[in-house]
Scaffold this active site. Structure first.
Site, PDB file in Angstrom:
ATOM      1  N   ASN A  67       1.597   2.391  -1.041  1.00 33.87           N
ATOM      2  CA  ASN A  67       2.276   3.396   0.027  1.00 33.87           C
ATOM      3  C   ASN A  67       1.737   3.284   1.249  1.00 33.87           C
ATOM      4  OD1 ASN A  67       4.557   4.910   0.897  1.00 33.87           O
ATOM      5  ND2 ASN A  67       3.186   6.909   0.278  1.00 33.87           N
ATOM      6  N   ASN A  68       1.293   2.066   1.678  1.00 34.79           N
ATOM      7  CA  ASN A  68       0.343   2.115   2.896  1.00 34.79           C
ATOM      8  C   ASN A  68       0.347   0.455   3.365  1.00 34.79           C
ATOM      9  OD1 ASN A  68      -1.384   2.700   4.981  1.00 34.79           O
ATOM     10  ND2 ASN A  68      -3.264   3.016   3.925  1.00 34.79           N
TER      11      ASN A  68
ATOM     12  N   HIS B 183       2.934  -4.914   4.047  1.00 31.00           N
ATOM     13  CA  HIS B 183       3.143  -3.553   3.689  1.00 31.00           C
ATOM     14  C   HIS B 183       3.048  -3.596   2.187  1.00 31.00           C
ATOM     15  CE1 HIS B 183       4.345   0.814   4.157  1.00 31.00           C
ATOM     16  NE2 HIS B 183       4.746   0.816   3.141  1.00 31.00           N
ATOM     17  N   CYS B 184       2.312  -2.684   1.373  1.00 30.10           N
ATOM     18  CA  CYS B 184       2.324  -2.619   0.007  1.00 30.10           C
ATOM     19  C   CYS B 184       2.903  -1.405  -0.525  1.00 30.10           C
ATOM     20  CB  CYS B 184       0.787  -2.868  -0.513  1.00 30.10           C
ATOM     21  SG  CYS B 184       0.803  -3.049  -2.035  1.00 30.10           S
ATOM     22  N   PRO B 185       4.071  -1.493  -1.062  1.00 32.90           N
ATOM     23  CA  PRO B 185       4.781  -0.326  -1.821  1.00 32.90           C
ATOM     24  C   PRO B 185       3.700   0.326  -2.781  1.00 32.90           C
ATOM     25  CG  PRO B 185       5.728  -2.176  -2.684  1.00 32.90           C
ATOM     26  CD  PRO B 185       4.574  -2.719  -1.341  1.00 32.90           C
TER      27      PRO B 185
END
Length: 375
Positions: free
Chosen positions: A187-188, A182-184
């Protein structure tokens, strides 16, 4: 006299009965407390017992509150991280157009001007396209109906079918097909349908930052030297002003426009160099994973499986790896040679191979490998 003796004997018998009843009740209460204690102890042991429990499981359990806090902070600050990426990238582009591009048009030769205009705009288009696609494209989620899938496990968190290479994201609270992480900054989640967009964004952003750092090195040195001269002249001006009396404050040596120009160039070079180092290391890491045909999560799973089979004298083989070159072709979606231009060097919204539910042999693979875990 006899009546008194009879009354006294009756009172004593009643007292003895009360004492026996109290003693029985006390023993019964103690036995009930002991039974409850043994029952609770047995329930606790049955709930905590696991033959696979080790130090890692205990450590994860202790850090579960920390994981919960990180997940919720990442979920709520995802929009802030996306806005930060857009803001920093826009500031760099604005500085290039306002400060550097007029200087390039005045000092460079026509050949170098054409090179900078062509490469810079191509790189910018690739960055914007892949970042937009990475944050707007769903990574892919398995269907909820159990009849659609066969031979899959069940996710213990969302109680739904869980195909191969699918993992549960605690931040999105959903299962993701071929989940990488999950890549901040997006945001996805990075999964089956947007993994290529994520890697391409990292690659072209790194290339753009390296390009700005190399081409702006001379400008950075001149701007840094000019800022140092500004500080020195400002100190000398204050010393002179302190020793002498002026009717009016002397004007500054450098104008506001000159100060803003030099500071913008220094900001551009420092930001691009820092991002190039950090994002370049991340890009190399993901490139190595793609070469081995695995994701970030599968890297840890495969390492443990490799160690487990090595103790038994067996060899681990990744069933989703088709060789270094074919892994890249599968990841980028290159079926024919012209796809290196139309799908890699130009913006392309083509879908990856497969649906993420099953992993059949892609048509671009030149040599089929037996999908065995151990031989």
């Amino acid at each position: 006299m006899r009546s008194r003796q009879r009354m006294f004997a009756a009172v004593m018998r009643l007292l003895l009965k009360c004492l026996r009843l109290g003693r029985r009740r006390r023993f019964r209460l103690v036995r009930q407390v002991e039974q409850l204690w043994h029952y609770g102890h047995l329930c606790l042991r049955s709930l905590l017992y696991n033959s696979f429990t080790n130090g890692d499981v205990v450590l994860d359990s202790l850090f579960e509150p920390v994981y919960w806090l990180v997940d919720h902070v990442t979920r709520w600050f995802g929009v802030v991280f996306v806005a930060l990426v857009i803001g920093l990238t826009s500031s760099v582009v604005a500085i290039v157009y306002i400060c550097l591009l007029p200087l390039i048009l005045q000092t460079y030769t026509p050949a170098w001007i054409c090179w900078h205009l062509a490469y810079g705009h191509w790189n910018l288009i690739m960055i914007v396209f892949h970042y937009y696609m990475a944050i707007t494209t769903s990574p892919g989620h398995p269907p909820q109906a159990k009849n659609d899938l066969t031979g899959v496990s069940i996710c213990r968190k969302c109680i739904a079918p869980k195909p191969a290479r699918t993992h549960h994201c605690s931040i999105c609270n959903r299962c993701v097909l071929k989940m990488d992480h999950h890549c901040p900054w997006l945001n996805n989640c990075v999964g089956h349908y947007n993994h290529r967009y994520f890697f391409s964004f990292c690659l072209f952003m790194t290339m753009g930052c390296i390009y700005c750092s190399i081409s702006g090195w001379d400008m950075f040195r001149d701007a840094y030297a000019a800022i140092e001269r500004m500080k020195l002249l400002e100190k000398e001006r204050l010393q002179v002003a302190a020793n002498q009396t002026y009717y009016q404050t002397p004007p500054p040596t450098f104008s506001f426009r000159q100060r803003a120009f030099h500071k913008s160039v220094v900001y551009l070079w420092v930001l691009c160099s820092s991002v190039a180092l950090a994002l370049g290391a991340l890009t190399l890491w993901h490139a190595a994973l793609i070469t081995r045909g695995e994701t970030s999560i599968e890297r840890h799973i495969n390492r443990k499986e490799r160690q487990r089979l090595q103790k038994k004298g067996k060899v681990f083989r990744n069933p989703y790896s088709y060789g270094s070159w074919d892994n890249w072709k599968v990841f980028l979606g290159v079926d024919v040679p012209r796809h290196w231009l139309t799908r890699v060097l130009l913006p392309s919204p083509h879908l990856p191979h497969g649906t993420g539910l099953s992993w059949d042999l892609p048509p671009c693979v030149t040599e089929q490998r037996a999908p065995l875990l151990a031989i």
